[in-house]
Design a protein around this motif. Sequence first.
Motif, PDB file in Angstrom:
ATOM      1  N   GLY A  48       2.895   5.404  -3.576  1.00 54.39           N
ATOM      2  CA  GLY A  48       1.433   5.487  -3.616  1.00 54.39           C
ATOM      3  C   GLY A  48       0.933   6.155  -2.395  1.00 54.39           C
ATOM      4  O   GLY A  48       0.216   6.833  -2.140  1.00 54.39           O
ATOM      5  N   PHE A  49       1.623   6.023  -0.898  1.00 56.12           N
ATOM      6  CA  PHE A  49       1.127   5.987   0.243  1.00 56.12           C
ATOM      7  C   PHE A  49       1.405   7.443   0.761  1.00 56.12           C
ATOM      8  O   PHE A  49       0.524   8.021   1.497  1.00 56.12           O
ATOM      9  CB  PHE A  49       1.908   5.034   1.321  1.00 56.12           C
ATOM     10  N   TRP A  50       2.575   7.835   0.496  1.00 51.34           N
ATOM     11  CA  TRP A  50       2.949   9.260   0.620  1.00 51.34           C
ATOM     12  C   TRP A  50       2.481  10.374  -0.129  1.00 51.34           C
ATOM     13  O   TRP A  50       2.011  11.298  -0.008  1.00 51.34           O
ATOM     14  CB  TRP A  50       4.207   9.162   0.403  1.00 51.34           C
ATOM     15  N   ALA A  51       1.961   9.970  -1.557  1.00 49.02           N
ATOM     16  CA  ALA A  51       1.146  10.673  -2.538  1.00 49.02           C
ATOM     17  C   ALA A  51      -0.231  10.675  -1.476  1.00 49.02           C
ATOM     18  O   ALA A  51      -1.154  12.244  -1.839  1.00 49.02           O
ATOM     19  CB  ALA A  51       1.071   9.947  -3.706  1.00 49.02           C
ATOM     20  N   GLY A  52      -1.077   9.310  -1.150  1.00 49.46           N
ATOM     21  CA  GLY A  52      -2.221   9.796  -0.822  1.00 49.46           C
ATOM     22  C   GLY A  52      -2.108  10.019   0.428  1.00 49.46           C
ATOM     23  O   GLY A  52      -2.876  11.448   1.155  1.00 49.46           O
ATOM     24  N   PHE A  53      -0.954  10.009   1.519  1.00 46.78           N
ATOM     25  CA  PHE A  53      -0.423  11.144   2.750  1.00 46.78           C
ATOM     26  C   PHE A  53      -0.515  12.403   2.521  1.00 46.78           C
ATOM     27  O   PHE A  53      -1.685  14.146   3.367  1.00 46.78           O
ATOM     28  CB  PHE A  53       0.503  10.347   3.619  1.00 46.78           C
ATOM     29  N   VAL A  54      -0.268  13.395   1.768  1.00 45.75           N
ATOM     30  CA  VAL A  54      -0.349  14.183   1.406  1.00 45.75           C
ATOM     31  C   VAL A  54      -1.700  14.954   0.790  1.00 45.75           C
ATOM     32  O   VAL A  54      -2.020  16.199   1.184  1.00 45.75           O
ATOM     33  CB  VAL A  54       0.577  14.975   0.358  1.00 45.75           C
ATOM     34  N   GLY A 352     -14.779   9.365   5.373  1.00 43.17           N
ATOM     35  CA  GLY A 352     -14.464   8.382   3.935  1.00 43.17           C
ATOM     36  C   GLY A 352     -13.226   8.926   3.403  1.00 43.17           C
ATOM     37  O   GLY A 352     -12.578   8.192   2.807  1.00 43.17           O
ATOM     38  N   ASN A 353     -13.157  10.037   2.653  1.00 41.64           N
ATOM     39  CA  ASN A 353     -12.185  11.467   1.737  1.00 41.64           C
ATOM     40  C   ASN A 353     -10.942  10.912   2.629  1.00 41.64           C
ATOM     41  O   ASN A 353     -10.164   9.989   2.269  1.00 41.64           O
ATOM     42  CB  ASN A 353     -12.566  12.309   1.876  1.00 41.64           C
ATOM     43  N   MET A 354     -11.501  11.117   3.767  1.00 40.84           N
ATOM     44  CA  MET A 354      -9.810  10.244   4.894  1.00 40.84           C
ATOM     45  C   MET A 354      -9.036   9.712   5.069  1.00 40.84           C
ATOM     46  O   MET A 354      -8.182   9.414   4.458  1.00 40.84           O
ATOM     47  CB  MET A 354     -10.479  10.953   5.964  1.00 40.84           C
ATOM     48  N   ILE A 355      -9.639   8.459   4.661  1.00 45.44           N
ATOM     49  CA  ILE A 355      -9.609   7.163   4.978  1.00 45.44           C
ATOM     50  C   ILE A 355      -8.902   6.356   3.584  1.00 45.44           C
ATOM     51  O   ILE A 355      -7.581   5.725   3.251  1.00 45.44           O
ATOM     52  CB  ILE A 355     -10.540   6.281   5.107  1.00 45.44           C
ATOM     53  N   GLY A 356     -10.110   6.977   2.606  1.00 41.18           N
ATOM     54  CA  GLY A 356      -9.543   7.158   1.273  1.00 41.18           C
ATOM     55  C   GLY A 356      -8.303   7.463   0.384  1.00 41.18           C
ATOM     56  O   GLY A 356      -7.672   6.455   0.466  1.00 41.18           O
ATOM     57  N   THR A 357      -8.042   8.385   0.958  1.00 41.95           N
ATOM     58  CA  THR A 357      -6.223   8.300   0.072  1.00 41.95           C
ATOM     59  C   THR A 357      -5.519   8.331   0.439  1.00 41.95           C
ATOM     60  O   THR A 357      -4.748   7.337   0.112  1.00 41.95           O
ATOM     61  CB  THR A 357      -6.722  10.611   0.492  1.00 41.95           C
ATOM     62  N   LEU A 358      -5.444   7.643   2.195  1.00 36.32           N
ATOM     63  CA  LEU A 358      -4.221   7.279   2.749  1.00 36.32           C
ATOM     64  C   LEU A 358      -4.135   5.231   2.523  1.00 36.32           C
ATOM     65  O   LEU A 358      -3.527   4.651   1.342  1.00 36.32           O
ATOM     66  CB  LEU A 358      -4.405   6.731   4.581  1.00 36.32           C
ATOM     67  N   SER A 359      -5.801   4.679   2.481  1.00 37.25           N
ATOM     68  CA  SER A 359      -6.416   3.306   1.895  1.00 37.25           C
ATOM     69  C   SER A 359      -5.893   3.010   0.427  1.00 37.25           C
ATOM     70  O   SER A 359      -4.593   2.343   0.014  1.00 37.25           O
ATOM     71  CB  SER A 359      -7.290   2.560   1.978  1.00 37.25           C
ATOM     72  N   ALA A 360      -5.799   4.299  -0.886  1.00 33.79           N
ATOM     73  CA  ALA A 360      -5.627   4.148  -1.938  1.00 33.79           C
ATOM     74  C   ALA A 360      -4.330   4.084  -2.312  1.00 33.79           C
ATOM     75  O   ALA A 360      -3.210   3.040  -3.091  1.00 33.79           O
ATOM     76  CB  ALA A 360      -6.007   5.304  -2.721  1.00 33.79           C
ATOM     77  N   GLY A 361      -3.063   4.923  -1.569  1.00 33.90           N
ATOM     78  CA  GLY A 361      -2.025   4.612  -1.838  1.00 33.90           C
ATOM     79  C   GLY A 361      -0.543   3.930  -1.087  1.00 33.90           C
ATOM     80  O   GLY A 361      -0.495   2.605  -2.485  1.00 33.90           O
ATOM     81  N   ALA A 362      -1.413   2.994  -0.269  1.00 39.12           N
ATOM     82  CA  ALA A 362      -1.471   1.937   0.101  1.00 39.12           C
ATOM     83  C   ALA A 362      -1.563   0.933  -0.225  1.00 39.12           C
ATOM     84  O   ALA A 362      -1.171  -0.455  -0.625  1.00 39.12           O
ATOM     85  CB  ALA A 362      -2.217   1.744   2.111  1.00 39.12           C
ATOM     86  N   LEU A 363      -2.595   0.998  -0.898  1.00 40.38           N
ATOM     87  CA  LEU A 363      -3.185  -0.069  -2.218  1.00 40.38           C
ATOM     88  C   LEU A 363      -2.884  -0.503  -3.314  1.00 40.38           C
ATOM     89  O   LEU A 363      -1.863  -1.200  -4.064  1.00 40.38           O
ATOM     90  CB  LEU A 363      -4.278  -0.509  -2.193  1.00 40.38           C
ATOM     91  N   TYR A 364      -1.807   0.325  -3.550  1.00 38.53           N
ATOM     92  CA  TYR A 364      -1.202   0.524  -4.659  1.00 38.53           C
ATOM     93  C   TYR A 364      -0.334   0.165  -4.191  1.00 38.53           C
ATOM     94  O   TYR A 364       0.440  -0.556  -6.106  1.00 38.53           O
ATOM     95  CB  TYR A 364      -1.262   1.677  -5.261  1.00 38.53           C
ATOM     96  N   ASP A 365       0.588   0.659  -3.657  1.00 37.89           N
ATOM     97  CA  ASP A 365       1.967   0.340  -2.839  1.00 37.89           C
ATOM     98  C   ASP A 365       2.317  -1.537  -3.243  1.00 37.89           C
ATOM     99  O   ASP A 365       3.101  -1.996  -3.530  1.00 37.89           O
ATOM    100  CB  ASP A 365       2.497   0.999  -1.914  1.00 37.89           C
ATOM    101  N   LEU A 366       0.667  -1.870  -2.073  1.00 36.00           N
ATOM    102  CA  LEU A 366       0.589  -3.473  -2.588  1.00 36.00           C
ATOM    103  C   LEU A 366       0.977  -4.289  -3.643  1.00 36.00           C
ATOM    104  O   LEU A 366       1.193  -4.989  -3.721  1.00 36.00           O
ATOM    105  CB  LEU A 366      -0.515  -3.783  -1.425  1.00 36.00           C
TER     106      LEU A 366
END
Length: 429
Positions: A48-54, A352-366
């Motif tokens: 999820g993190f890498w999906a959000g990172f892209v 907010g958009n930039m932080i949200g894309t990263l946090s969404a993927g990281a939270l999914y991985d968590l």
Amino acid sequence: MSRQERHVLSPETRKVLLGVNSGIALAHIGNYIWFPHLISTLGVEYSGFWAGFVMFLTYVGRLSATFFYEGVAARFGTRSSIIVGIAVEAVALGGMAFAHGVLFYSLLAFFVGFGSGVSFPGLKNILGTLPEKDRPKAFSSFQMSCQLGVIAGSVIGGIFLGSSMAILFLVVFVLFAGYCAAAASFIPADAGAKADPSAARAPLVNVAILKGLQLGGGGSYFLLSSVFWVLSITFLVGMPLHMEEFVAEMPVSTPFWITGLALLVLQYPAFRYMSKRLRPGQVMGVAFLAMAVAYTLFGAGQTATWVVVGCLVVVFGDILFTPSFDLWVANRMPADRLARAMGAMHFFRSFGNMIGTLSAGALYDLSRSTDTPGLNWYVVGAIALVCAGVSFLSARREGTPATSEPAQAAQSAQVPPAPEPRKTAGTTA
């Protein structure tokens, strides 16, 4: 002369709108075909993190383009800068058909965002140079074209369920080639800002726009707006991952046509009803409450029914927050600080958009690593609940009278990045 006659568009305006609106509709169709599929694919193949990172890099590219746009438009003209921006975006998306590895996707994602960051403001500039009597219809038709593109792209995206990334991105490339052709064919060469002979003195990269960043009072609302976009983009990134894991029987783009259609139907009547009865800060609080409820629903249930119900609730976040915040800024900011306030709005939204894309993927991985399905949704739902409380308290301290004129601000309610983005991945203003 009748009311209807006074609002008939000139032939020149109709020609421009044909190019702009058909092009931006094609762009949104393409965006809502590719990004749900890419996010879900990267989530399965990597994390999820890498999906959000892209997706994060599309916003980095878009924000970076703001430093170049003025210099490019001054040198080459608005029309040419639009065409170049679209071409960059199209080539980057076409390149994704042959991409292998998350780093390659990330590099191309940056240029997708950069191209969008050059072309999209140019389209708005073109509309702003139309005759004043034509502008209301022009901007409303532009917004409608974006929303219809979101819905159509989300529906069409279901056709590509199980298709290879190569086929999907080649189709998207063709759509963006059509977007480029529409802009080149129907936007006249003298539309918008022309090349300026003195442009050589203007810097190609201009960081002076950062000087306009200023809260201008009411800092809590500006910070809340940034958190709102974190929560909003969480839906964009988190939902394809959620669909791939729990609702694989439905196309990953299904939630986006549901929210897009609901936004189209409910946006004006819902906001008008709320704004007549509550202060802007209170309406923002209701928006956060809707997001908290929706994200709790997504976390509590992992079936198609829960997804559909949650989508019909979460859309009220976009319907209510964005125009309420716009109204609050317009009502509270002095005229001499309004431009700076608008700059601050753009910055906090992008942040907010930039932080949200990263946090969404990281939270999914968590949630997966802790074997707690829905944990990612519960976390953002709790944040939304806190923001609702802050909004209600801020509104109570201000005591601002309710407004009954929501029509103008309602037009600014967001669509999905991109893309900007309900929730667009790279083309939302």
